[in-house]
Design an enzyme around this catalytic site. Structure first.
Site, PDB file in Angstrom:
ATOM      1  N   HIS A 189       0.819  -1.220   0.000  1.00 43.67           N
ATOM      2  CA  HIS A 189       0.000   0.000   0.000  1.00 43.67           C
ATOM      3  C   HIS A 189       0.852   1.268   0.000  1.00 43.67           C
ATOM      4  CE1 HIS A 189       0.311  -0.250   4.556  1.00 43.67           C
ATOM      5  NE2 HIS A 189       0.467   1.044   4.366  1.00 43.67           N
TER       6      HIS A 189
ATOM      7  N   ASP B 213      -0.162  -7.394   1.071  1.00 44.51           N
ATOM      8  CA  ASP B 213       0.364  -6.070   1.412  1.00 44.51           C
ATOM      9  C   ASP B 213       1.884  -6.074   1.495  1.00 44.51           C
ATOM     10  OD1 ASP B 213       0.222  -3.368   1.854  1.00 44.51           O
ATOM     11  OD2 ASP B 213      -0.167  -3.538   4.003  1.00 44.51           O
TER      12      ASP B 213
ATOM     13  N   SER C 211       4.725   2.488   8.096  1.00 45.87           N
ATOM     14  CA  SER C 211       4.293   1.333   7.319  1.00 45.87           C
ATOM     15  C   SER C 211       5.424   0.829   6.442  1.00 45.87           C
ATOM     16  CB  SER C 211       3.104   1.697   6.425  1.00 45.87           C
ATOM     17  OG  SER C 211       1.956   1.951   7.189  1.00 45.87           O
TER      18      SER C 211
END
Length: 393
Positions: free
Chosen positions: A127, A157, A242
């Site tokens: 992402h 992901d 992230s």
């Protein structure tokens, strides 16, 4: 992920997703793909520091060892907004069917997991680089390098980037997330855009968190992501972290930061490195991951549902939705069908279907025995590769 155009991913527990038999079988991937190469053993002095009785010194040394190999990733997307009037008036409407061009930016973290001469490979979340047409990596020392997306898989992901240049940082050693214990210290290291070189300390507060979902908010058409197995930690994972590594105080990567929980303080989730490793290895080699699916949403039978359908059997699960254009739709499965068997094995729970499909590959066939209005009918379904965006129906 950090950007005014990318909101913090929302987290929530959900039931069985559409196409519940779509989860990639990371166990089988691990059996068929060689492990990712890990960095050479640490120096004797560093090894001694890591085994010191001084906990604070061990943490400091682990950070010093890992931080240079953690990177900031900046993604740029050039796109065109949809004319909001076109759906009502067509191309002759007030907007003439044309949307305004835009440039969007987002950022996240990553880490070098493999190095070969002047080439290094970076692991991050899919992402973070989703739909990006330009990716830049900023090293911890401030050096900027352009990155190439080698492979990406939004379902797990995970993504792999490649960077080139002289004197790149070393690869981080990978640990064993299966050996983690509740209460064990871990470090979340990231490169948020506004707070670079950030480190947070916490513990593994839970193992094997399931049914966590994020995304699907319409930003960049990012689909909803369902994580089947996550580590929960008290090491804060902030927006921008992230894709960064979750590291033990021995300096080994045991997870990849993925999700922030906006409902609670100091709770974050990371993808276990044992689950991520075979996926990353396949992305590095094959660029993509195949996710075979049938294309149905399912639920367990209850007395109320059985009475409503007039079904007297003890086995089976109920189809609650059929994805338009999916393999299930093509063979004629309908909402309200009861799947009694898959490949001649009794079905008692939606997980029975999911587990069977996860062990197969795109193009394989499964035989479903389906009850509908008092009759049992076999259906041969050819598994297809699940699209990133599932059509609604």
């Amino acid at each position: 992920m950090s950007s005014p155009t990318r909101n913090t991913l929302l987290v929530g527990a959900v039931g069985v997703l559409v196409g519940a038999a779509l989860v990639t079988n990371w166990q089988s991937l691990s059996a068929t793909h060689s492990p990712i190469a890990v960095a050479p053993a640490a120096s004797a002095a560093y090894a001694a520091a890591l085994h010191s009785d001084d906990l604070e010194q061990r943490i400091i040394e682990a950070v010093k060892r890992a931080e240079p190999s953690v990177v900031l990733i900046r993604s740029t997307l050039h796109g065109q907004q949809i004319d909001p009037f076109s759906q009502f008036f067509g191309p002759s409407g007030p907007g003439n069917g044309q949307g305004e061009p835009f440039i969007a930016h987002a950022s996240g973290s990553g880490f070098i997991f493999k190095k070969d001469g002047d080439t290094a490979y970076v692991a991050t979340n899919a992402h973070v680089v989703y739909s990006a047409d330009k990716i830049e990596v900023l090293l911890a020392n401030g050096r900027k390098v352009q990155a190439e997306k080698v492979g990406s898989d939004i379902r797990s992901d995970l993504a792999v980037l490649r960077i080139t240049g002289s004197n790149l940082p070393p690869a981080l050693p990978l640990g064993d997330s299966n050996a983690l214990q509740q209460g064990q210290f871990v470090l979340a290291i990231g490169e948020p855009e506004s707070f670079q070189n950030s480190v947070s300390l916490g513990i593994v507060s839970a193992l094997h968190r399931t049914d966590i979902t994020a995304g699907g908010d319409g930003t960049f058409n990012l689909p909803s992501i369902k994580y089947s197995d996550l580590l929960q930690t008290t090491a804060p994972i902030n927006p921008g972290n992230s894709g960064g590594p979750l590291v033990t105080i021995s300096g080994q990567v045991v997870g990849i930061a993925a999700v922030v929980d906006p409902r609670a303080q100091n709770i974050g989730f990371a993808i276990p490195i044992n689950a991520a490793q075979p996926v990353i290895a396949q992305l590095e080699t094959h660029k993509t991951i195949s996710h075979p699916y049938i294309g149905v949403a399912m639920t367990s039978l209850t007395d109320r549902i059985s009475n409503y359908l007039g079904y007297n059997g003890k086995d089976g699960i109920v189809v609650t939705q059929v994805v338009p254009g999916s393999p299930a739709d093509k063979v004629g499965l309908l909402q309200g069908d009861v799947i009694v068997e898959i490949n001649h094995a009794k079905v008692k729970d939606p997980a029975d279907v999911a587990n069977t499909v996860s062990k197969l590959k795109t193009g394989d066939k499964v035989t479903l025995l389906v009850w509908r209005k008092g009759a049992l009918t076999p259906y041969d379904v050819t598994l297809a590769d699940m699209p990133e965006q599932l059509p609604q129906g």
